[in-house]
Design a protein around this motif. Structure first.
Motif, mmCIF file in Angstrom:
data_model
loop_
_atom_site.group_PDB
_atom_site.id
_atom_site.type_symbol
_atom_site.label_atom_id
_atom_site.label_comp_id
_atom_site.label_asym_id
_atom_site.label_seq_id
_atom_site.Cartn_x
_atom_site.Cartn_y
_atom_site.Cartn_z
ATOM 1 N N MET A 40 -9.549 -8.807 -2.525
ATOM 2 C CA MET A 40 -8.833 -7.700 -1.890
ATOM 3 C C MET A 40 -9.248 -6.318 -2.395
ATOM 4 N N ALA A 41 -9.546 -6.195 -3.688
ATOM 5 C CA ALA A 41 -9.823 -4.881 -4.268
ATOM 6 C C ALA A 41 -10.986 -4.153 -3.600
ATOM 7 N N PRO A 42 -12.133 -4.809 -3.331
ATOM 8 C CA PRO A 42 -13.248 -4.072 -2.715
ATOM 9 C C PRO A 42 -12.910 -3.461 -1.360
ATOM 10 N N VAL A 43 -11.911 -4.004 -0.678
ATOM 11 C CA VAL A 43 -11.519 -3.476 0.631
ATOM 12 C C VAL A 43 -10.388 -2.460 0.501
ATOM 13 N N PHE A 44 -9.304 -2.861 -0.167
ATOM 14 C CA PHE A 44 -8.088 -2.050 -0.146
ATOM 15 C C PHE A 44 -8.127 -0.859 -1.097
ATOM 16 N N VAL A 45 -8.794 -0.982 -2.243
ATOM 17 C CA VAL A 45 -8.827 0.141 -3.184
ATOM 18 C C VAL A 45 -9.508 1.360 -2.567
ATOM 19 N N PRO A 46 -10.755 1.235 -2.081
ATOM 20 C CA PRO A 46 -11.370 2.420 -1.455
ATOM 21 C C PRO A 46 -10.680 2.845 -0.162
ATOM 22 N N MET A 47 -10.099 1.893 0.573
ATOM 23 C CA MET A 47 -9.381 2.256 1.799
ATOM 24 C C MET A 47 -8.180 3.137 1.466
ATOM 25 N N MET A 48 -7.418 2.751 0.452
ATOM 26 C CA MET A 48 -6.265 3.547 0.040
ATOM 27 C C MET A 48 -6.701 4.900 -0.521
ATOM 28 N N MET A 49 -7.828 4.909 -1.218
ATOM 29 C CA MET A 49 -8.352 6.186 -1.716
ATOM 30 C C MET A 49 -8.676 7.121 -0.554
ATOM 31 N N GLY A 50 -9.154 6.532 0.551
ATOM 32 C CA GLY A 50 -9.521 7.333 1.710
ATOM 33 C C GLY A 50 -8.354 8.058 2.343
ATOM 34 N N ILE A 51 -7.125 7.565 2.110
ATOM 35 C CA ILE A 51 -5.945 8.242 2.677
ATOM 36 C C ILE A 51 -5.088 8.868 1.577
ATOM 37 N N GLY A 52 -5.652 8.991 0.367
ATOM 38 C CA GLY A 52 -4.998 9.781 -0.669
ATOM 39 C C GLY A 52 -4.190 9.033 -1.697
ATOM 40 N N TYR A 53 -4.330 7.686 -1.770
ATOM 41 C CA TYR A 53 -3.584 6.922 -2.766
ATOM 42 C C TYR A 53 -4.540 6.417 -3.851
ATOM 43 N N SER A 54 -4.131 6.561 -5.087
ATOM 44 C CA SER A 54 -5.009 6.242 -6.206
ATOM 45 C C SER A 54 -5.238 4.741 -6.346
#
Length: 509
Positions: free
Chosen positions: A412-426
């Motif tokens: 999950m991390a490779p998908v959701f971490v950068p995705m959340m970063m893209g909308i402003g969540y650390s």
């Protein structure tokens, strides 16, 4: 307890999950399938010319690298070993387990947990069991085999229902797995995966992260979950179980004088270790202090793996010497070897997961998927607290099928971490949301590795107990822990409180 022949919707659903989950391949096999899928998709999307504009490096265009091309095939063969040895959590987990292994195999962890719950007043027994269970995550799985049966025996000795004591301990150990007053092996394990995922979008930000990224939230969670677990046990679970009428044959295994002496020695050793480590960072001349005097982004926080190793190894060694479970260097070497022997399955998993993660990054599929996903979420307006809650629900549902926390996060991390970063969540916030989901659903997942063991402990007091009965007993804990943890996270988000040292809620490139 009365058992109904007709199961409710929740239990029928969990029965279905158990059937489906048991048919899933082993996590190692799953990762090999995922790796193959990435290879195939890289060829397909490359042929279709999929590309996006890189939001980090303006003017650059991200395209999909085809791993079925001559260059891609060369990469897979040339980097197979590097993908394995470079898998972020591999070294961190093995090193931390060396220290934890000595603390566990010398008997320190077991004695500390037994000493905690057997030395409190009977009015605080429930709270002590839940608290001890939560703190047992510092020693990985020790709480399952020590505290859950001990909780049943202690409750029975007080004239209370033994299954209520077992449930309280099980809830603390399993549902509170991501709360602790100390850093555990899970912090560098998940943290390394989170850093690696964040680096695909912003390497500079990933370098500034540390493994204590959720530490403040974890500390507060210990006390909050202890109160919630105590309330659920005494107001919901125990009244539902009623009065126990069976015979009690087990006796409480109280600490011996040698064990008490060993615990005092271990405590002194722990405090001395903390004092020695403090000298490396507190004074301005401390070698692990940052060049500009900063502590948060200092070499100390980049060295938490050896710090955790020492904080478990030294007290464990002192306890072993006092209690004679460690007589010489051969005993230390044997205990370290035994600990590493138990990590064989994890090493095999790391090889498969390492290939998948490396392929995902090399093809740029992870970054492209994250950017496209973030753009979609912004377009739909589905962000903020509803998005975080939805992510927790999805991650919790996945946990019912795949028990390993690291295996799920590697996916999950490779998908959701950068995705959340893209909308402003650390990345720190995304990891904490995942840990909430992973922990709170452990107690209702029939596929959790220790679920069958807990049933075996429970059947000593009620031979009719099965999966459905245990799940129905633990469901109130899962629901209550999820609600309170989500509310805590919402408070953190609303006030912008750091989740750990230098670990903000919101991501700013």
């Amino acid at each position: 307890m009365k058992n109904s022949k007709e199961k409710g919707f929740v239990l029928r659903s969990l029965d279905t999950i158990e059937v489906v989950g048991n048919k899933l391949p082993h996590p190692v096999t799953l990762f090999f399938y995922f790796a193959i899928t990435v290879v195939v998709l890289s060829a397909v999307f490359s042929a279709f010319g999929l590309q996006v504009n890189d939001p980090v490096n303006e003017g650059e265009v991200l395209t999909v690298k085809n791993l079925l091309s001559a260059e891609g095939i060369e990469y897979m063969f040339m980097n197979a070993v590097a993908n394995f040895t470079g898998f972020a959590p591999l070294g961190t987990v093995l090193v931390t387990m060396l220290g934890i292994g000595i603390a566990e195999r010398s008997g320190l962890i077991s004695a500390a947990l037994r000493g905690l719950v057997t030395s409190v007043p009977k009015q605080l027994m429930t709270a002590a069991l839940v608290f001890g269970g939560i703190m047992s995550s510092m020693a990985a799985d020790a709480g399952y085999v020590v505290l859950t049966p001990l909780g049943a025996v202690l409750f029975a000795g007080l004239g209370r229902h033994p299954l209520a004591g077992l449930a309280a301990a099980f809830a603390g150990v399993s549902a509170g797995y991501s709360a602790n007053l100390l850093l555990t092996s899970l912090d560098p394990l998940l943290g390394s995966l989170t850093q690696e995922a964040a680096a695909t979008l912003n390497p500079a930000y990933a370098e500034s992260m540390n493994y204590a990224m959720n530490y403040y939230f974890m500390i507060v969670s210990v006390f909050v979950l202890t109160l919630v677990g105590t309330f659920v046990t005494e107001k919901i679970v125990e009244p539902r179980l009623g009065t126990y009428k069976g015979a009690i044959t087990d006796q409480v295994d109280y600490l011996s004088s040698v064990e008490k002496k060993g615990l005092w020695g271990a405590l002194i050793a722990f405090l001395a270790t903390c004092a020695a480590l403090a000298l490396l960072i507190v004074p301005e001349w401390g070698p692990l202090r940052g060049e500009d005097g900063a502590i948060i982004n200092s070499p100390f926080f980049s060295s938490l793996v050896p710090v955790i190793l020492l904080m478990f190894f030294i007290p464990g060694f002192v306890y072993g010497k006092i209690t004679k479970s460690i007589k010489n260097d051969k005993d230390v070497a044997d205990q370290l070897s035994d600990t590493m022997a138990t990590m064989g399955a994890y090493i095999v998993l790391a090889f498969a997961a390492g290939q998948f993660v490396a392929y995902f990054n090399e093809t740029n599929l992870g970054r492209i998927l994250a950017i496209k996903g973030a753009e979609f979420l912004e377009t739909t307006g589905f962000t903020g607290i509803p998005l975080i809650i939805t992510f927790i629900v999805v991650a919790g549902f996945i946990n019912l099928f795949i028990g390993s926390a690291s295996a799920k996060w590697a996916i999950m991390a490779p998908v959701f971490v950068p995705m959340m970063m893209g909308i402003g969540y650390s990345p720190e916030l995304t990891q904490m949301a995942y840990r909430i989901a992973d922990s709170t659903t452990n107690v209702i997942s029939p596929l959790m590795p220790y679920f069958a063991i807990v049933i075996a402990f429970a059947q000593k007091y009620d031979k009719k107990i099965g999966i459905g009965t245990l799940i129905s007993t633990m469901l109130p804990y899962s629901i209550a822990f999820t609600i309170i943890w989500v509310l805590m996270l919402i408070v953190w988000m609303l006030f912008g409180i750091d989740l750990g040292p230098g670990s903000p809620i919101y991501y700013q490139p």
